[in-house]
Design a protein around this motif. Structure first.
Motif, PDB file in Angstrom:
ATOM      1  N   ILE A   4       0.855  -1.187   0.000  1.00 15.59           N
ATOM      2  CA  ILE A   4       0.000   0.000   0.000  1.00 15.59           C
ATOM      3  C   ILE A   4       0.890   1.236   0.000  1.00 15.59           C
ATOM      4  CG2 ILE A   4      -1.961  -1.065   1.184  1.00 15.59           C
ATOM      5  CD1 ILE A   4      -0.924   0.127   3.800  1.00 15.59           C
ATOM      6  N   THR A   5       0.304   2.385  -0.289  1.00 12.71           N
ATOM      7  CA  THR A   5       1.072   3.631  -0.210  1.00 12.71           C
ATOM      8  C   THR A   5       1.187   4.064   1.246  1.00 12.71           C
ATOM      9  OG1 THR A   5      -0.878   5.057  -0.411  1.00 12.71           O
ATOM     10  CG2 THR A   5       0.200   4.357  -2.469  1.00 12.71           C
ATOM     11  N   PHE A   6       2.163   4.886   1.511  1.00 10.76           N
ATOM     12  CA  PHE A   6       2.334   5.442   2.857  1.00 10.76           C
ATOM     13  C   PHE A   6       1.093   6.225   3.260  1.00 10.76           C
ATOM     14  CE2 PHE A   6       4.572   8.883   5.497  1.00 10.76           C
ATOM     15  CZ  PHE A   6       4.442   8.159   6.679  1.00 10.76           C
ATOM     16  N   GLU A   7       0.504   6.942   2.310  1.00 11.60           N
ATOM     17  CA  GLU A   7      -0.713   7.706   2.587  1.00 11.60           C
ATOM     18  C   GLU A   7      -1.829   6.791   3.071  1.00 11.60           C
ATOM     19  OE1 GLU A   7      -3.814  10.824   0.405  1.00 11.60           O
ATOM     20  OE2 GLU A   7      -2.318   9.753  -0.782  1.00 11.60           O
ATOM     21  N   ASP A   8      -2.028   5.668   2.383  1.00 11.71           N
ATOM     22  CA  ASP A   8      -3.079   4.738   2.795  1.00 11.71           C
ATOM     23  C   ASP A   8      -2.735   4.061   4.112  1.00 11.71           C
ATOM     24  OD1 ASP A   8      -4.767   5.292   0.726  1.00 11.71           O
ATOM     25  OD2 ASP A   8      -4.283   3.534  -0.474  1.00 11.71           O
ATOM     26  N   ALA A   9      -1.454   3.852   4.363  1.00 10.80           N
ATOM     27  CA  ALA A   9      -1.047   3.271   5.648  1.00 10.80           C
ATOM     28  C   ALA A   9      -1.431   4.203   6.790  1.00 10.80           C
ATOM     29  CB  ALA A   9       0.456   3.003   5.652  1.00 10.80           C
ATOM     30  N   ILE A  10      -1.211   5.504   6.592  1.00  8.91           N
ATOM     31  CA  ILE A  10      -1.583   6.487   7.616  1.00  8.91           C
ATOM     32  C   ILE A  10      -3.093   6.488   7.829  1.00  8.91           C
ATOM     33  CG2 ILE A  10      -1.652   8.943   8.189  1.00  8.91           C
ATOM     34  CD1 ILE A  10       1.008   9.251   6.742  1.00  8.91           C
ATOM     35  N   LYS A  11      -3.848   6.434   6.742  1.00  4.20           N
ATOM     36  CA  LYS A  11      -5.308   6.396   6.856  1.00  4.20           C
ATOM     37  C   LYS A  11      -5.759   5.174   7.651  1.00  4.20           C
ATOM     38  CE  LYS A  11      -6.151   8.897   2.526  1.00  4.20           C
ATOM     39  NZ  LYS A  11      -6.584   8.794   1.117  1.00  4.20           N
ATOM     40  N   CYS A  12      -5.123   4.035   7.374  1.00  4.96           N
ATOM     41  CA  CYS A  12      -5.464   2.810   8.111  1.00  4.96           C
ATOM     42  C   CYS A  12      -5.125   2.942   9.589  1.00  4.96           C
ATOM     43  CB  CYS A  12      -4.718   1.615   7.513  1.00  4.96           C
ATOM     44  SG  CYS A  12      -5.340   1.080   5.902  1.00  4.96           S
ATOM     45  N   MET A  13      -4.008   3.587   9.888  1.00  3.97           N
ATOM     46  CA  MET A  13      -3.613   3.769  11.285  1.00  3.97           C
ATOM     47  C   MET A  13      -4.555   4.734  12.001  1.00  3.97           C
ATOM     48  SD  MET A  13       0.522   3.977  10.740  1.00  3.97           S
ATOM     49  CE  MET A  13       0.944   4.379  12.444  1.00  3.97           C
ATOM     50  N   MET A  14      -4.967   5.801  11.328  1.00  5.61           N
ATOM     51  CA  MET A  14      -5.775   6.826  11.968  1.00  5.61           C
ATOM     52  C   MET A  14      -7.251   6.458  12.032  1.00  5.61           C
ATOM     53  SD  MET A  14      -3.963   9.204  13.186  1.00  5.61           S
ATOM     54  CE  MET A  14      -5.383  10.209  13.579  1.00  5.61           C
ATOM     55  N   LEU A  15      -7.769   5.838  10.982  1.00  7.84           N
ATOM     56  CA  LEU A  15      -9.209   5.599  10.932  1.00  7.84           C
ATOM     57  C   LEU A  15      -9.610   4.268  11.566  1.00  7.84           C
ATOM     58  CD1 LEU A  15      -8.892   7.979   8.887  1.00  7.84           C
ATOM     59  CD2 LEU A  15     -10.850   7.013   7.691  1.00  7.84           C
ATOM     60  N   CYS A  16      -9.140   3.173  11.000  1.00  5.99           N
ATOM     61  CA  CYS A  16      -9.526   1.868  11.556  1.00  5.99           C
ATOM     62  C   CYS A  16      -8.486   1.353  12.535  1.00  5.99           C
ATOM     63  CB  CYS A  16      -9.775   0.856  10.446  1.00  5.99           C
ATOM     64  SG  CYS A  16      -8.327   0.409   9.452  1.00  5.99           S
ATOM     65  N   SER A  17      -7.497   2.192  12.844  1.00  6.06           N
ATOM     66  CA  SER A  17      -6.492   1.919  13.870  1.00  6.06           C
ATOM     67  C   SER A  17      -5.750   0.610  13.607  1.00  6.06           C
ATOM     68  CB  SER A  17      -7.152   1.879  15.259  1.00  6.06           C
ATOM     69  OG  SER A  17      -6.203   2.113  16.266  1.00  6.06           O
ATOM     70  N   SER A  18      -5.265   0.451  12.387  1.00  7.47           N
ATOM     71  CA  SER A  18      -4.625  -0.798  11.980  1.00  7.47           C
ATOM     72  C   SER A  18      -3.263  -0.995  12.645  1.00  7.47           C
ATOM     73  CB  SER A  18      -4.452  -0.834  10.457  1.00  7.47           C
ATOM     74  OG  SER A  18      -3.709  -1.972  10.069  1.00  7.47           O
ATOM     75  N   ASN A  19      -3.172  -2.040  13.453  1.00  6.10           N
ATOM     76  CA  ASN A  19      -1.897  -2.403  14.061  1.00  6.10           C
ATOM     77  C   ASN A  19      -0.909  -2.896  13.007  1.00  6.10           C
ATOM     78  OD1 ASN A  19      -2.963  -1.820  16.581  1.00  6.10           O
ATOM     79  ND2 ASN A  19      -3.534  -3.932  17.003  1.00  6.10           N
ATOM     80  N   GLN A  20      -1.430  -3.583  11.995  1.00  7.74           N
ATOM     81  CA  GLN A  20      -0.565  -4.127  10.944  1.00  7.74           C
ATOM     82  C   GLN A  20       0.062  -3.015  10.121  1.00  7.74           C
ATOM     83  OE1 GLN A  20      -3.322  -6.733   8.910  1.00  7.74           O
ATOM     84  NE2 GLN A  20      -2.944  -8.426  10.328  1.00  7.74           N
ATOM     85  N   ALA A  21      -0.715  -1.989   9.791  1.00 10.04           N
ATOM     86  CA  ALA A  21      -0.172  -0.854   9.045  1.00 10.04           C
ATOM     87  C   ALA A  21       0.893  -0.136   9.865  1.00 10.04           C
ATOM     88  CB  ALA A  21      -1.292   0.115   8.661  1.00 10.04           C
TER      89      ALA A  21
END
Length: 295
Positions: free
Chosen positions: A260-277
């Protein structure tokens, strides 16, 4: 009895942490932890320690912060246009490349219809330490709203359950805004509400136990992102999901060799709080640091 339960959990989690630290050294994620420590010092954090990038359930007992330090982290994020734009939407579609190309729809955890009837949510982050047996260990909320067109930051920690996260915060904001003169809350032990003036100065409106340390849970992802932005300058940089990044917990939407892109990784971390990202971003930054230091 409840305190005994928590002590037992802490004991076993401390053992698991030792196992994690050995694994962390194997993947050199301790370099990322040191980078987070430097970023924390730069932001003026005084009573925080972030042991893992995700604030994941198993290891987050070693990641602690305070309401006051979280205000500084939230302010640093809010000052970046990238975050302000990200927070404008409650959901995104993330494009995942690799062996199993697909899209995933992610939704923010920072939303509550009843709360939003009274206060507009301009951004924020939840932190929840997952269930062990039938007990929730910790629940936090950091949120940005407005009073009279001025940004206001509120951090509430050690809330007794996720269902009370926004109702408790509303009571505190009502008190901060002068809608009520009494504040009797027994569902949270620490909070702080601050406004930001035109000179970007933090003005405290009300607080309680703002310097007491609590487990950060996924609030740790905020400082992890701010740290990563120091090393990954292009938000289109590809982030690869390795097997070691496939930790359990929230936002477990990835498979090995996903990209994934870094941008999408940040979105995953901020929105659905992805531990994997979060883990994958930390791994990427670690490799950048190693390459930079290589003779």
């Amino acid at each position: 009895m409840e305190n005994l339960f928590k002590k037992i959990c802490c004991y076993f989690l401390s053992i698991l942490r030792q196992l994690y630290l050995r694994e962390g050294k194997k993947h050199n994620l301790n370099k990322f932890t040191k980078a987070v420590k430097r970023k924390s010092k730069e932001l003026g954090l005084e009573n925080s320690k972030f042991a893992v990038p995700s604030g994941s359930t198993v290891f987050s007992f070693q990641s602690k912060t305070t309401c006051r330090d979280m205000i500084k982290i939230m302010k640093a994020a809010y000052e970046k246009e990238f975050f302000r734009e990200l927070w404008k939407n409650n959901e995104y579609v993330v494009g995942i490349l690799g062996d199993n190309e697909r899209t995933e729809r992610i939704t923010t955890t920072v939303q509550d219809k009843e709360f939003e009837e009274y206060y507009e949510i301009l951004g924020g982050k939840t932190g929840t330490l997952a269930l062990v047996g039938n007990k929730l260990l910790i629940c936090n909320l950091a949120i940005i709203t407005e009073f009279d067109n001025h940004p206001v930051f509120a951090v509430v920690m050690n809330i007794d359950s996720p269902k009370n996260r926004f109702s408790v915060t509303k009571q505190i904001l009502d008190f901060a805004k002068g809608k009520t003169t009494e504040l009797n809350i027994n569902k949270s032990t620490a909070y702080i509400v601050c406004s930001i003036d035109e000179d970007k100065k933090i003005n405290i409106i009300c607080e309680k136990n703002a310097d007491k340390k609590y487990h950060s849970a996924s609030l740790a992802k905020m400082i992890a992102i701010l740290t990563a932005l120091e090393y990954i300058k292009d938000i289109n940089t590809k982030i690869k999901i390795n097997k070691s990044d496939l930790v359990h917990g929230s936002g477990a939407i990835f498979c090995e060799n996903d990209e994934i892109t870094f941008e999408d990784a940040i979105k995953c971390m901020m929105l659905c709080s992805s531990n994997q990202a979060a883990q994958a971003v930390a791994s990427t930054v670690t490799q950048i640091i190693k390459t930079k230091n290589r003779p």
